[in-house]
Write a protein that holds these residues in place. Structure first.
Motif, PDB file in Angstrom:
ATOM      1  N   LYS A   1       0.831  -1.201   0.000  1.00 49.96           N
ATOM      2  CA  LYS A   1       0.000   0.000   0.000  1.00 49.96           C
ATOM      3  C   LYS A   1       0.880   1.272   0.000  1.00 49.96           C
ATOM      4  N   ALA A   2       1.940   1.231   0.778  1.00 52.32           N
ATOM      5  CA  ALA A   2       2.838   2.390   0.832  1.00 52.32           C
ATOM      6  C   ALA A   2       3.446   2.654  -0.543  1.00 52.32           C
ATOM      7  N   ALA A   3       3.839   1.584  -1.228  1.00 54.55           N
ATOM      8  CA  ALA A   3       4.442   1.747  -2.568  1.00 54.55           C
ATOM      9  C   ALA A   3       3.409   2.299  -3.548  1.00 54.55           C
ATOM     10  N   GLU A   4       2.162   1.868  -3.404  1.00 55.86           N
ATOM     11  CA  GLU A   4       1.093   2.383  -4.289  1.00 55.86           C
ATOM     12  C   GLU A   4       0.907   3.890  -4.077  1.00 55.86           C
ATOM     13  N   GLU A   5       0.975   4.330  -2.843  1.00 53.78           N
ATOM     14  CA  GLU A   5       0.821   5.767  -2.564  1.00 53.78           C
ATOM     15  C   GLU A   5       1.998   6.550  -3.167  1.00 53.78           C
ATOM     16  N   ALA A   6       3.187   5.987  -3.077  1.00 50.32           N
ATOM     17  CA  ALA A   6       4.360   6.669  -3.651  1.00 50.32           C
ATOM     18  C   ALA A   6       4.176   6.833  -5.155  1.00 50.32           C
ATOM     19  N   ARG A   7       3.653   5.780  -5.796  1.00 47.88           N
ATOM     20  CA  ARG A   7       3.405   5.857  -7.251  1.00 47.88           C
ATOM     21  C   ARG A   7       2.346   6.900  -7.550  1.00 47.88           C
ATOM     22  N   ARG A   8       1.312   6.933  -6.704  1.00 47.20           N
ATOM     23  CA  ARG A   8       0.200   7.866  -6.911  1.00 47.20           C
ATOM     24  C   ARG A   8       0.673   9.317  -6.823  1.00 47.20           C
ATOM     25  N   LEU A   9       1.589   9.559  -5.877  1.00 47.44           N
ATOM     26  CA  LEU A   9       2.063  10.935  -5.705  1.00 47.44           C
ATOM     27  C   LEU A   9       2.963  11.370  -6.853  1.00 47.44           C
ATOM     28  N   GLY A  10       3.486  10.377  -7.547  1.00 49.00           N
ATOM     29  CA  GLY A  10       4.233  10.656  -8.778  1.00 49.00           C
ATOM     30  C   GLY A  10       5.493  11.461  -8.544  1.00 49.00           C
ATOM     31  N   GLY A  11       6.045  11.958  -9.614  1.00 44.33           N
ATOM     32  CA  GLY A  11       7.221  12.825  -9.493  1.00 44.33           C
ATOM     33  C   GLY A  11       8.530  12.068  -9.482  1.00 44.33           C
ATOM     34  N   ALA A  12       8.484  10.812  -9.021  1.00 44.48           N
ATOM     35  CA  ALA A  12       9.728  10.043  -8.978  1.00 44.48           C
ATOM     36  C   ALA A  12       9.410   8.587  -9.310  1.00 44.48           C
ATOM     37  N   HIS A  13      10.426   7.901  -9.757  1.00 45.68           N
ATOM     38  CA  HIS A  13      10.244   6.493 -10.105  1.00 45.68           C
ATOM     39  C   HIS A  13      10.252   5.635  -8.833  1.00 45.68           C
ATOM     40  N   VAL A  14       9.320   4.697  -8.738  1.00 42.94           N
ATOM     41  CA  VAL A  14       9.316   3.787  -7.585  1.00 42.94           C
ATOM     42  C   VAL A  14      10.001   2.489  -7.997  1.00 42.94           C
ATOM     43  N   ASN A  15      11.110   2.225  -7.334  1.00 44.08           N
ATOM     44  CA  ASN A  15      11.825   0.971  -7.587  1.00 44.08           C
ATOM     45  C   ASN A  15      11.424  -0.044  -6.517  1.00 44.08           C
ATOM     46  N   ILE A  16      10.876  -1.171  -6.933  1.00 43.70           N
ATOM     47  CA  ILE A  16      10.571  -2.228  -5.962  1.00 43.70           C
ATOM     48  C   ILE A  16      11.873  -3.005  -5.736  1.00 43.70           C
ATOM     49  N   VAL A  17      12.464  -2.776  -4.576  1.00 44.56           N
ATOM     50  CA  VAL A  17      13.754  -3.397  -4.232  1.00 44.56           C
ATOM     51  C   VAL A  17      13.618  -4.916  -4.285  1.00 44.56           C
ATOM     52  N   VAL A  18      12.508  -5.378  -3.726  1.00 39.58           N
ATOM     53  CA  VAL A  18      12.191  -6.804  -3.777  1.00 39.58           C
ATOM     54  C   VAL A  18      10.699  -6.934  -3.493  1.00 39.58           C
ATOM     55  N   ASP A  19      10.038  -7.873  -4.152  1.00 46.44           N
ATOM     56  CA  ASP A  19       8.640  -8.185  -3.857  1.00 46.44           C
ATOM     57  C   ASP A  19       8.633  -9.610  -3.322  1.00 46.44           C
ATOM     58  N   ALA A  20       8.328  -9.719  -2.033  1.00 46.85           N
ATOM     59  CA  ALA A  20       8.465 -11.024  -1.363  1.00 46.85           C
ATOM     60  C   ALA A  20       7.615 -12.114  -2.018  1.00 46.85           C
ATOM     61  N   ARG A  21       6.531 -11.716  -2.683  1.00 47.81           N
ATOM     62  CA  ARG A  21       5.667 -12.730  -3.311  1.00 47.81           C
ATOM     63  C   ARG A  21       6.421 -13.547  -4.345  1.00 47.81           C
ATOM     64  N   GLU A  22       7.342 -12.873  -5.023  1.00 46.59           N
ATOM     65  CA  GLU A  22       8.091 -13.580  -6.074  1.00 46.59           C
ATOM     66  C   GLU A  22       9.016 -14.645  -5.493  1.00 46.59           C
ATOM     67  N   HIS A  23       9.194 -14.610  -4.185  1.00 47.19           N
ATOM     68  CA  HIS A  23      10.092 -15.589  -3.550  1.00 47.19           C
ATOM     69  C   HIS A  23       9.309 -16.601  -2.713  1.00 47.19           C
ATOM     70  N   SER A  24       7.984 -16.628  -2.885  1.00 48.59           N
ATOM     71  CA  SER A  24       7.164 -17.601  -2.139  1.00 48.59           C
ATOM     72  C   SER A  24       6.960 -18.833  -3.003  1.00 48.59           C
ATOM     73  N   SER A  25       6.521 -19.928  -2.366  1.00 42.54           N
ATOM     74  CA  SER A  25       6.436 -21.170  -3.141  1.00 42.54           C
ATOM     75  C   SER A  25       5.355 -21.099  -4.209  1.00 42.54           C
ATOM     76  N   ASP A  26       4.274 -20.331  -3.979  1.00 44.02           N
ATOM     77  CA  ASP A  26       3.246 -20.245  -5.035  1.00 44.02           C
ATOM     78  C   ASP A  26       3.412 -19.002  -5.912  1.00 44.02           C
ATOM     79  N   GLY A  27       4.420 -18.196  -5.609  1.00 43.37           N
ATOM     80  CA  GLY A  27       4.712 -17.028  -6.445  1.00 43.37           C
ATOM     81  C   GLY A  27       3.749 -15.867  -6.249  1.00 43.37           C
ATOM     82  N   LYS A  28       2.800 -15.984  -5.307  1.00 39.66           N
ATOM     83  CA  LYS A  28       1.840 -14.882  -5.156  1.00 39.66           C
ATOM     84  C   LYS A  28       1.477 -14.553  -3.714  1.00 39.66           C
ATOM     85  N   SER A  29       2.118 -15.190  -2.741  1.00 42.62           N
ATOM     86  CA  SER A  29       1.743 -14.940  -1.340  1.00 42.62           C
ATOM     87  C   SER A  29       2.894 -14.295  -0.575  1.00 42.62           C
ATOM     88  N   PHE A  30       2.518 -13.558   0.450  1.00 44.71           N
ATOM     89  CA  PHE A  30       3.536 -12.978   1.335  1.00 44.71           C
ATOM     90  C   PHE A  30       3.810 -13.982   2.450  1.00 44.71           C
TER      91      PHE A  30
END
Ligand SMILES: Cc1ncc(COP(=O)(O)O)c(C=O)c1O
Length: 409
Positions: free
Chosen positions: A118-147
């Motif tokens: 949610k915090a990252a979504e707000e940063a994107r909404r406020l715009g002005g700067a690029h939001v880099n996702i350092v890591v998205d934990a879901r991509e490292h879960s066994s089903d690829g979509k859970s935290f």
């Protein structure tokens, strides 16, 4: 139902100590013998001024906050901070780098659960700067979509010179928390940031959401953070006040930054407004500040953060201990991998929905309230914030043991 028959395992707002509530109730009628209630007295009175100072001092001494950092009291909750720290840190970046165009500004977000998402979504909404996702934990879960845990350190991809690096220390909904010990697999990888990296250099502004773990245990590398924030309503008081710890160099002149092209920042979102006025620029949430002070005074009287941390350590060990027994009997499964499990929000699933329903209904009959998991995750979530005593956790542990036996019979 009487208060004594209930244990409130709610995720927030959550339980507060009886003694604090009793004292607050008295203060609502007559605060410190003034004949005026705490919610009626002027925020400019000397009595209330002393409350603000005392709360600040209690946080500073118990958390060991260095003089480089200011402690601010702000309304608007953790959610408002998702906007505030972005605007303040972008203003700071503009002042430091007048010639780098907005579209080249970068903000780094570590996403380990729904709050950081949610915090990252707000940063994107406020715009002005690029939001880099350092890591998205879901991509490292066994089903690829859970935290389900903190990703391995090698997965974190920080930018070279971000305006801020944000992480959420304890994900309240998913029950995922960074490990406290530096350089352990689920810790925040401070060692990958500039100062510890080869060549050294300053750490970019590190912003941490401690909403659901504030004052539950020591904050690792506190002094290296630019901003640490926490709504009071989990561990230290009623909703209404958010504690924001800000390093001096991040209390920037947002109007000067706006003149140089940064986005204008509403007065009430600028950290400097609060640091310049001792958090009394406008009317603060007086009652919430007062109760938070009482909670922390009580905490000091029982031995301070060290003692509370040890109690919290035992509480979660006992609860996870009995749940591991349940897991061994195939009655439950954990959502979160070992090492990333939260001390504050213990999240698990029953072997099926029927068992979950039975567990919640039997718990409710014992007076165990608000153990249903968040609607986005399902299952069960038991929040054991500071005000939940070890004895109350012992009661829950006995209940789980009996429940397991009943199911097995
Ligand atoms: C980790 C975390 N961050 C932010 C928030 C949002 O806080 P608030 O409701 O005070 O805006 C919450 C609320 O539960 C939270 O748990």
């Amino acid at each position: 139902m009487d208060r004594t028959q209930v244990i409130n395992f709610g995720p927030g707002p959550s339980a507060l100590p009886d003694s604090v509530l009793e004292e607050s109730a008295k203060a609502l009628l007559n605060f410190q013998g003034t004949g005026i209630g705490i919610s009626e007295i002027s925020h400019r009175s000397k009595e209330f001024g002393a409350v603000v100072k005392r709360l600040e001092q209690l946080i500073r001494t118990q958390l060991d906050v260095p003089p480089t950092h200011h402690i601010l009291f702000i309304q608007g909750g953790g959610t408002q901070q998702f906007s505030s720290f972005v605007l303040n840190m972008l203003a700071r970046y503009r002042l430091l780098h007048p010639n780098i165009p907005d579209e080249e500004h970068v903000m780094d977000y570590v996403v380990t659960g729904s709050w950081s998402k949610k915090a990252a979504e707000e940063a994107r909404r406020l715009g002005g700067a690029h939001v880099n996702i350092v890591v998205d934990a879901r991509e490292h879960s066994s089903d690829g979509k859970s935290f389900t845990g903190i990703p391995p350190h090698e997965a974190f991809k920080f930018s070279a010179d971000p305006a801020l690096i944000y992480y959420c220390e304890n994900e309240t909904v998913h029950g995922v928390q960074f490990a406290q010990e530096d350089r352990t697999p689920s810790s925040f990888p401070f060692h990958l940031l500039a100062r510890d990296a080869p060549g050294g250099g300053a750490i970019p502004p590190l912003v941490a959401d401690y909403s659901s773990s504030f004052m539950s245990r020591k904050i690792p590398r506190l002094a290296d953070h630019a901003v640490i924030f926490a709504g009071a309503q989990k561990n230290i008081g009623p909703s209404g006040v958010t504690i924001v710890i800000v390093r001096e160099d991040c209390l920037v002149d947002v109007d000067a930054a706006a003149k140089m092209g940064a986005a204008p920042v509403p007065k009430m979102l600028a950290y400097k407004t609060y640091s310049d006025s001792g958090s009394l620029y406008n009317t603060p949430p007086t009652f919430a500040i007062y109760v938070a002070m009482l909670v922390l005074e009580r905490m000091e009287n029982v031995g301070g953060l060290k003692v509370v941390e040890e109690t919290n350590r035992r509480k979660q060990e006992k609860l996870y201990g009995v749940l591991k027994e349940s897991e061994g009997k195939n009655l439950i499964r954990f959502n979160v991998k070992d090492g990333s499990r939260s001390w504050m929000n213990v999240v698990f699933r029953g072997k099926d929905e029927e068992l979950e329903k039975q567990f919640l209904a039997s718990g409710e009959a014992q007076g165990f309230k608000s153990m249903k998991g968040h609607r986005s995750v399902g299952g069960i979530r038991v929040s054991i914030y500071n005000a939940i005593t070890e004895e109350q956790v012992d009661k829950l542990v006995s209940f789980i043991k009996e429940f397991n036996e009943k199911i097995a019979a």
